[in-house]
Motif scaffolding. Structure first.
Motif, PDB file in Angstrom:
ATOM      1  N   GLY A 156       0.796  -1.225   0.000  1.00 42.12           N
ATOM      2  CA  GLY A 156       0.000   0.000   0.000  1.00 42.12           C
ATOM      3  C   GLY A 156       0.825   1.271   0.000  1.00 42.12           C
ATOM      4  O   GLY A 156       0.305   2.359  -0.297  1.00 42.12           O
ATOM      5  N   ASP A 157       2.112   1.144   0.305  1.00 47.88           N
ATOM      6  CA  ASP A 157       2.968   2.325   0.331  1.00 47.88           C
ATOM      7  C   ASP A 157       3.128   2.952  -1.049  1.00 47.88           C
ATOM      8  O   ASP A 157       3.473   4.132  -1.162  1.00 47.88           O
ATOM      9  CB  ASP A 157       4.362   1.970   0.875  1.00 47.88           C
ATOM     10  N   ALA A 158       2.886   2.175  -2.100  1.00 48.11           N
ATOM     11  CA  ALA A 158       3.096   2.661  -3.468  1.00 48.11           C
ATOM     12  C   ALA A 158       2.226   3.868  -3.788  1.00 48.11           C
ATOM     13  O   ALA A 158       2.575   4.678  -4.655  1.00 48.11           O
ATOM     14  CB  ALA A 158       2.832   1.539  -4.470  1.00 48.11           C
ATOM     15  N   ARG A 159       1.112   4.032  -3.092  1.00 51.70           N
ATOM     16  CA  ARG A 159       0.237   5.164  -3.375  1.00 51.70           C
ATOM     17  C   ARG A 159       0.905   6.496  -3.035  1.00 51.70           C
ATOM     18  O   ARG A 159       0.525   7.546  -3.566  1.00 51.70           O
ATOM     19  CB  ARG A 159      -1.086   5.039  -2.625  1.00 51.70           C
ATOM     20  N   TYR A 160       1.893   6.458  -2.164  1.00 53.36           N
ATOM     21  CA  TYR A 160       2.602   7.687  -1.801  1.00 53.36           C
ATOM     22  C   TYR A 160       3.464   8.205  -2.942  1.00 53.36           C
ATOM     23  O   TYR A 160       3.898   9.354  -2.917  1.00 53.36           O
ATOM     24  CB  TYR A 160       3.455   7.455  -0.554  1.00 53.36           C
ATOM     25  N   LEU A 161       3.711   7.348  -3.948  1.00 50.30           N
ATOM     26  CA  LEU A 161       4.466   7.787  -5.121  1.00 50.30           C
ATOM     27  C   LEU A 161       3.718   8.922  -5.820  1.00 50.30           C
ATOM     28  O   LEU A 161       4.303   9.934  -6.207  1.00 50.30           O
ATOM     29  CB  LEU A 161       4.668   6.610  -6.073  1.00 50.30           C
ATOM     30  N   ALA A 162       2.402   8.741  -5.983  1.00 54.01           N
ATOM     31  CA  ALA A 162       1.580   9.777  -6.620  1.00 54.01           C
ATOM     32  C   ALA A 162       1.531  11.043  -5.770  1.00 54.01           C
ATOM     33  O   ALA A 162       1.557  12.158  -6.305  1.00 54.01           O
ATOM     34  CB  ALA A 162       0.161   9.249  -6.851  1.00 54.01           C
ATOM     35  N   LEU A 163       1.491  10.882  -4.466  1.00 53.83           N
ATOM     36  CA  LEU A 163       1.479  12.052  -3.584  1.00 53.83           C
ATOM     37  C   LEU A 163       2.788  12.831  -3.699  1.00 53.83           C
ATOM     38  O   LEU A 163       2.795  14.063  -3.637  1.00 53.83           O
ATOM     39  CB  LEU A 163       1.250  11.616  -2.135  1.00 53.83           C
ATOM     40  N   GLY A 164       3.886  12.114  -3.877  1.00 58.87           N
ATOM     41  CA  GLY A 164       5.172  12.782  -4.067  1.00 58.87           C
ATOM     42  C   GLY A 164       5.207  13.588  -5.350  1.00 58.87           C
ATOM     43  O   GLY A 164       5.736  14.707  -5.390  1.00 58.87           O
ATOM     44  N   LEU A 165       4.645  13.021  -6.420  1.00 57.93           N
ATOM     45  CA  LEU A 165       4.559  13.746  -7.687  1.00 57.93           C
ATOM     46  C   LEU A 165       3.726  15.015  -7.533  1.00 57.93           C
ATOM     47  O   LEU A 165       4.095  16.089  -8.028  1.00 57.93           O
ATOM     48  CB  LEU A 165       3.935  12.849  -8.767  1.00 57.93           C
TER      49      LEU A 165
END
Length: 234
Positions: free
Chosen positions: A72-81
């Protein structure tokens, strides 16, 4: 009971990065490839950080830095963008004020944008998107954050964010250091605060690593675009 990680540990890990950068940059000079001088220097920096961190961790019975990654941590990739885009828009007026000709604010970024070898470009992107986020989170939201012990959440967020921003001064263009600092350091403080908050909220480094990676991703991909298409002076 003594803290498992201390500020002295943090200083040793940081210094290890400078040593590693020097060694790897020296190897690239012997190799004779201009493109690889900067790339290997960056790689050496992170190898140095991780090497010292590994040596210190071996001597600590309670050395957990919260390095745990979940799907579930992968969703933070979009938040970083989104964070990268939001800060770019927010600080655009200040950037245009100090750098009206579109010069690169960061010396390292300008040098990376000038890489000609495809292999060097791809290696630089991997370093920026994978190696740098993992290493820097272990250092700043791992060692440094843990060294602050039971201090208040606000103090931890502010101090780690300030140190994180200050650490990146070395990547700024010394010819325009004050102007570059005015543009870049407030953004990095905000990013550092967000990363610390996410780490404290989740109790582990996985979300911060992906958030950091997403923040770096856009800038890293821009490295693959020729400067003339972006209107950037190098």
């Amino acid at each position: 009971m003594p803290k498992p990680w201390t500020v002295v540990d943090f200083i040793f890990v940081v210094l290890g990065g400078f040593l590693g950068a020097g060694v790897f940059a020296g190897v690239s000079l012997i190799w004779g490839e201009g493109d690889w001088f900067l790339v290997l220097g960056l790689a050496g920096q992170y190898v140095g950080h991780l090497g010292v961190l590994w040596l210190l961790a071996r001597r600590k019975p309670d050395a957990d830095l919260g390095f745990s990654i979940e799907p579930g941590d992968a969703r933070y990739l979009a938040l970083g963008l989104l964070l990268q885009l939001g800060l770019a828009v927010l600080f655009l007026p200040l950037t245009q004020l100090f750098f009206p000709d579109g010069e690169s604010v960061q010396q390292v970024g300008s040098a990376l944008a000038s890489l000609e070898s495809t292999a060097a470009q791809v290696t630089a992107v991997v370093i920026a998107v994978v190696i740098a986020p993992v290493t820097e989170e272990l250092i700043f939201r791992g060692v440094l954050l843990k060294s602050m012990g039971d201090r208040s959440r606000r103090s931890i967020i502010v101090v780690t964010a300030l140190v994180f921003a200050a650490f990146h001064v070395v990547g700024l263009d010394p010819a325009n250091l004050l102007e570059a600092s005015a543009v870049v350091l407030p953004q990095l403080f905000i990013v550092g605060a967000a990363l610390a908050w996410v780490t404290l909220r989740n109790g582990r480094l996985g979300p911060a690593i992906f958030l950091h990676s997403g923040f770096n991703l856009l800038a890293a991909l821009v490295l693959l675009v020729p400067p003339e298409y972006l209107g950037i002076s190098t």
